[in-house]
Write a protein that holds these residues in place. Structure first.
Motif, short mmCIF file in Angstrom:
data_model
loop_
_atom_site.label_atom_id
_atom_site.label_comp_id
_atom_site.label_asym_id
_atom_site.label_seq_id
_atom_site.Cartn_x
_atom_site.Cartn_y
_atom_site.Cartn_z
N LYS A 184 0.51 4.28 6.95
CA LYS A 184 0.84 2.89 6.70
C LYS A 184 -0.42 2.09 6.42
O LYS A 184 -1.51 2.63 6.31
N GLY A 185 -0.26 0.76 6.34
CA GLY A 185 -1.39 -0.12 6.13
C GLY A 185 -1.09 -1.18 5.10
O GLY A 185 0.06 -1.50 4.82
N ALA A 186 -2.14 -1.76 4.51
CA ALA A 186 -1.97 -2.79 3.49
C ALA A 186 -3.30 -3.04 2.80
O ALA A 186 -4.37 -2.70 3.32
N LYS A 187 -3.22 -3.64 1.63
CA LYS A 187 -4.39 -4.17 0.96
C LYS A 187 -4.28 -5.69 0.99
O LYS A 187 -3.24 -6.24 0.63
N THR A 188 -5.32 -6.36 1.44
CA THR A 188 -5.27 -7.82 1.54
C THR A 188 -6.43 -8.44 0.80
O THR A 188 -7.54 -7.91 0.77
N GLU A 189 -6.16 -9.58 0.19
CA GLU A 189 -7.19 -10.38 -0.46
C GLU A 189 -7.34 -11.68 0.32
O GLU A 189 -6.34 -12.26 0.75
N ARG B 281 0.84 -1.19 0.00
CA ARG B 281 0.00 0.00 0.00
C ARG B 281 0.88 1.24 0.00
O ARG B 281 1.79 1.36 0.80
N GLY B 282 0.61 2.17 -0.88
CA GLY B 282 1.36 3.41 -0.94
C GLY B 282 0.87 4.42 0.09
O GLY B 282 -0.33 4.51 0.36
N SER C 252 -5.09 7.66 13.73
CA SER C 252 -6.35 7.37 13.06
C SER C 252 -6.23 6.04 12.32
O SER C 252 -5.13 5.60 11.96
N ALA C 253 -7.38 5.40 12.10
CA ALA C 253 -7.40 4.12 11.39
C ALA C 253 -8.79 3.87 10.81
O ALA C 253 -9.80 4.26 11.41
N LYS C 254 -8.82 3.24 9.66
CA LYS C 254 -10.09 2.80 9.09
C LYS C 254 -9.83 1.69 8.09
O LYS C 254 -8.70 1.51 7.62
N ASP D 89 -8.87 -2.91 2.49
CA ASP D 89 -7.83 -1.89 2.48
C ASP D 89 -7.73 -1.30 3.89
O ASP D 89 -8.69 -0.71 4.38
N PHE D 90 -6.59 -1.52 4.55
CA PHE D 90 -6.37 -0.99 5.89
C PHE D 90 -5.55 0.29 5.80
O PHE D 90 -4.49 0.32 5.18
#
Length: 212
Positions: free
Chosen positions: A80-85, A52-53, A129-131, A96-97
């Motif tokens: 930060k974060g990530a995309k997960t499948e 994740r950019g 923050s987070a979503k 998408d975190f």
């Protein structure tokens, strides 16, 4: 991410060998910095993990301890974060975190002449923050949802190890860094369902402007 860590390590060792011959009193640097985050999470039971950019921005300074050694504290905003499948009994989909931190790296800095600095040390983060946003294809049909997991579902504090190298061009520094998280980010049972014992993993490319 593992390949990036190996490459950074090789570059750092080579430049250290060259820089030892150039050791002399060096000037400290202080200023502003910012750049690109390429983040990921280590997620259990996930078929695919996507980088994740994001971005990082803040201030830094160097406190000289010796002729070629300094302590470099920083204060940064880091997305930060990530995309997960995933694919499980209930269906498949993508989440998408988005996790945003205030971070304070405290880095040992080895100055290789005027050309470059090597940084290594701990970092400490606070989640501001987070979503999450999910697109699901379940046994009940397709569902798009946003905000399923908010800040209360994640641990507020993060910490880990950071290491990298900066190349100095007069008042400008271009650098690479890798942050390896040591703290699990999920707090609630719901978050653990998605993330298990996931930790942050972030590669950074940045530009720093010396204002001293």
């Amino acid at each position: 991410m593992k390949k990036l860590k190996v490459k950074l390590g090789v570059v750092a060792v080579l430049l250290m060998l060259v820089g030892v011959k150039q050791a002399s009193a060096q000037e400290a640097r202080s200023g502003i910095k910012g750049g690109l985050n390429l983040s990921n999470l280590y997620v259990d039971d996930v078929d695919d993990e996507n980088v994740r950019g994001g971005f990082n921005a803040g201030i830094y300074t160097q406190i000289m301890v010796g002729e070629t050694f300094a302590i470099q504290p920083e204060l940064l905003y880091s997305a930060k974060g990530a995309k997960t499948e995933y694919d499980n009994t209930f269906g498949n989909g993508e989440t998408d975190f988005n996790l945003n931190y205030i971070e304070a790296p405290i880095l040992a800095t080895f100055k290789l002449g005027d050309a470059a600095d090597i940084h290594i040390g701990p970092y400490f983060g606070y989640l501001v923050s987070a979503k999450s946003k999910s697109t699901n294809d379940t046994v009940f049909g397709g569902i798009d949802s946003e905000g399923e997991l908010d800040r209360d579902n994640f641990n507020k504090f993060d910490y880990g190890l950071a290491g990298g190298i900066g190349f100095n061009f007069s008042a400008l520094t271009i650098g690479l860094r890798y942050n390896y998280g040591l703290a699990e980010i999920a707090k609630s049972d719901r978050a653990e369902t998605f993330l298990g014992d996931s930790k942050n993993s972030t590669a950074q490319v940045y530009a720093a402007f010396n204002l001293q």
